[in-house]
Enzyme design. Structure first.
Site, mmCIF file in Angstrom:
data_model
loop_
_atom_site.group_PDB
_atom_site.id
_atom_site.type_symbol
_atom_site.label_atom_id
_atom_site.label_comp_id
_atom_site.label_asym_id
_atom_site.label_seq_id
_atom_site.Cartn_x
_atom_site.Cartn_y
_atom_site.Cartn_z
ATOM 1 N N CYS A 32 52.326 36.122 24.209
ATOM 2 C CA CYS A 32 53.340 37.069 24.711
ATOM 3 C C CYS A 32 53.037 38.518 24.354
ATOM 4 O O CYS A 32 53.418 39.426 25.105
ATOM 5 C CB CYS A 32 54.725 36.677 24.200
ATOM 6 S SG CYS A 32 54.810 36.430 22.433
ATOM 7 N N HIS A 37 59.196 42.398 23.426
ATOM 8 C CA HIS A 37 58.180 43.017 22.578
ATOM 9 C C HIS A 37 57.896 44.429 23.090
ATOM 10 O O HIS A 37 57.904 44.683 24.304
ATOM 11 C CB HIS A 37 56.866 42.227 22.651
ATOM 12 C CG HIS A 37 56.890 40.910 21.930
ATOM 13 N ND1 HIS A 37 57.922 40.489 21.121
ATOM 14 C CD2 HIS A 37 55.952 39.918 21.875
ATOM 15 C CE1 HIS A 37 57.633 39.294 20.616
ATOM 16 N NE2 HIS A 37 56.446 38.916 21.066
ATOM 17 N N SER A 83 64.578 15.000 22.443
ATOM 18 C CA SER A 83 65.425 15.755 23.390
ATOM 19 C C SER A 83 65.608 15.034 24.724
ATOM 20 O O SER A 83 66.348 15.516 25.587
ATOM 21 C CB SER A 83 64.813 17.125 23.667
ATOM 22 O OG SER A 83 64.577 17.818 22.488
ATOM 23 N N ARG A 96 43.281 28.858 25.069
ATOM 24 C CA ARG A 96 43.132 30.220 25.609
ATOM 25 C C ARG A 96 41.709 30.758 25.520
ATOM 26 O O ARG A 96 41.253 31.451 26.429
ATOM 27 C CB ARG A 96 44.075 31.186 24.883
ATOM 28 C CG ARG A 96 45.520 31.000 25.287
ATOM 29 C CD ARG A 96 46.400 32.000 24.554
ATOM 30 N NE ARG A 96 47.802 31.733 24.818
ATOM 31 C CZ ARG A 96 48.751 31.800 23.893
ATOM 32 N NH1 ARG A 96 48.459 32.129 22.645
ATOM 33 N NH2 ARG A 96 50.002 31.549 24.231
HETATM 34 C C1 2RA Z 1 55.198 35.900 18.374
HETATM 35 N N1 2RA Z 1 53.368 35.978 19.924
HETATM 36 O O1 2RA Z 1 55.798 36.856 18.878
HETATM 37 C C2 2RA Z 1 54.184 35.141 19.117
HETATM 38 C C3 2RA Z 1 54.818 34.033 19.883
HETATM 39 N N2 2RA Z 1 53.960 33.392 20.784
HETATM 40 O O2 2RA Z 1 55.386 35.507 17.250
#
Ligand code: 2RA
Length: 349
Positions: free
Chosen positions: A129, A254, A40, A99
């Site tokens: 996330c 989410h 990229s 992490r």
């Molecule tokens: C997902 N948490 O939503 C993961 C991405 N980091 O698949």
């Protein structure tokens, strides 16, 4: 002197949100260097209103860099975050590579910003996330009432699987859009969508109770991340967490249904007020007026949105909540940028 920032993974799904965030937040950076895989490199991207050429990842690209953000796969972070540190940068890593490393703080600035300074390896980690889409609100409640148990069901968006996830959802949705008989016979949607992309089952007209890879005793890696990361961020190694992670046909943002139990009795009204005054949290909670957060309304915003706040019918120490957070913003790029800004503060005083 304003510190120099490197954005590694600038061309990915999270990377492009990062460039938008860096262009709209208060500017704390001198030079911003954009870095990506050699494939990229050479692209020109706009950040802070200026075109910047993307440089290929190499040890030299970190020379003179104060903070290096990584939004790349685990194995790339594993190899390159230490290279950035060796060259004098602090690495802020959004992969899963570090992490749970005891020598790496896992930081959500609204909850545990002070831990950013405690970084013996020169690396600070950004949570997953799904954890990030709920932990700011839960951190506020934990501070007031003391969490003991969390039961979580996630409703995760396709962009959690990157651009491939988004493309798969749109492709499948197109294929099922016009046949109104679909979804009434087992197997008909499967036959209609064809390619499953990164998912183990069709996502269009469906929900898929799986995210990540298989871990011990049938749990998914995503479910273990929700448990382990919540414990680490809240500094609560005894917190009991049960999670079921589910992918839903949503592009970005989410959602989570959370049953949270505390050390003492809680009142919904008091919790609502507390959440409404917590930094980074917005309460939208009036079911009589159809007011509650939904992912299509939350996408593109920074806070964690909370609604459906009610005390459990059968346990006065428990609350039930519904939360939404943009998984590419607070769930990834924004939190990484916030951590980097905390570190930038060390340079500028
Ligand atoms: C997902 N948490 O939503 C993961 C991405 N980091 O698949």
């Amino acid at each position: 002197r304003l510190p120099t920032l490197a954005v590694v993974g600038a061309t990915g799904a999270v990377g492009s949100v990062m460039l938008d965030i860096l262009s709209t937040r208060e500017n704390v950076w001198g030079e911003i260097r954009l870095v990506a895989s050699p494939r990229s490199a050479g692209k020109r991207l706009t950040v802070r209103g200026e075109e910047v050429e993307v440089q290929p990842l190499s040890p030299e690209v970190f020379d003179g860099v104060d903070v290096a953000m990584f939004d790349v796969p685990d194995e790339v972070s594993k190899e390159w975050a230490p290279v950035a540190v060796e060259r004098g940068a602090v690495a802020v890593d959004n992969s899963g590579a570090y992490r749970m490393d005891a020598g790496v703080p896992l930081v959500v600035p609204e909850v545990n910003a002070a831990q950013t300074r405690d970084r013996p390896k020169g690396i600070v980690s950004n949570p997953n996330c799904t954890t990030l889409s709920m932990i700011v609100a839960l951190g506020a409640l934990h501070g007031a009432y003391g969490l003991t148990d969390l039961v979580v069901a996630s409703y995760q968006a396709a962009s959690g699987s990157g651009q491939e996830g988004i493309d798969t959802l749109h492709d499948q949705t197109e294929k099922v859009a016009t046949d109104r008989t679909l979804g009434s016979r087992a197997g008909d949607v499967r036959a209609a969508v064809g390619d499953l992309g990164p998912y183990p089952a069709p996502l269009a007209l469906n929900v898929v109770p799986w995210a990540g890879s298989l871990k011990e005793d049938g749990h998914s890696s995503e479910e273990m991340k929700v448990r382990n990361e919540s414990r680490k961020i809240l500094g609560h190694s005894e917190l009991r967490v049960s999670a079921t992670c589910v992918r839903v046909p949503v592009v970005t943002t989410h959602s989570l249904a959370v049953h949270a139990t505390f050390d003492r009795e809680v009142r919904a009204g008091e919790a609502r007020e507390l959440l409404a005054s917590a930094p980074g949290v917005v309460v939208q909670d009036d079911p009589a007026g159809s007011e509650f957060p939904t992912p299509i309304d939350v996408v593109g915003t920074d806070p964690t949105w909370v609604g459906r706040i009610r005390r459990s019918v059968d346990d006065p120490r428990s609350l039930d909540l519904f939360l939404c957070g943009d998984n590419l913003r607070k769930g990834a790029a924004l939190n990484t940028a916030q951590i980097a800004e905390v570190i930038a503060g060390e340079f500028t005083g």
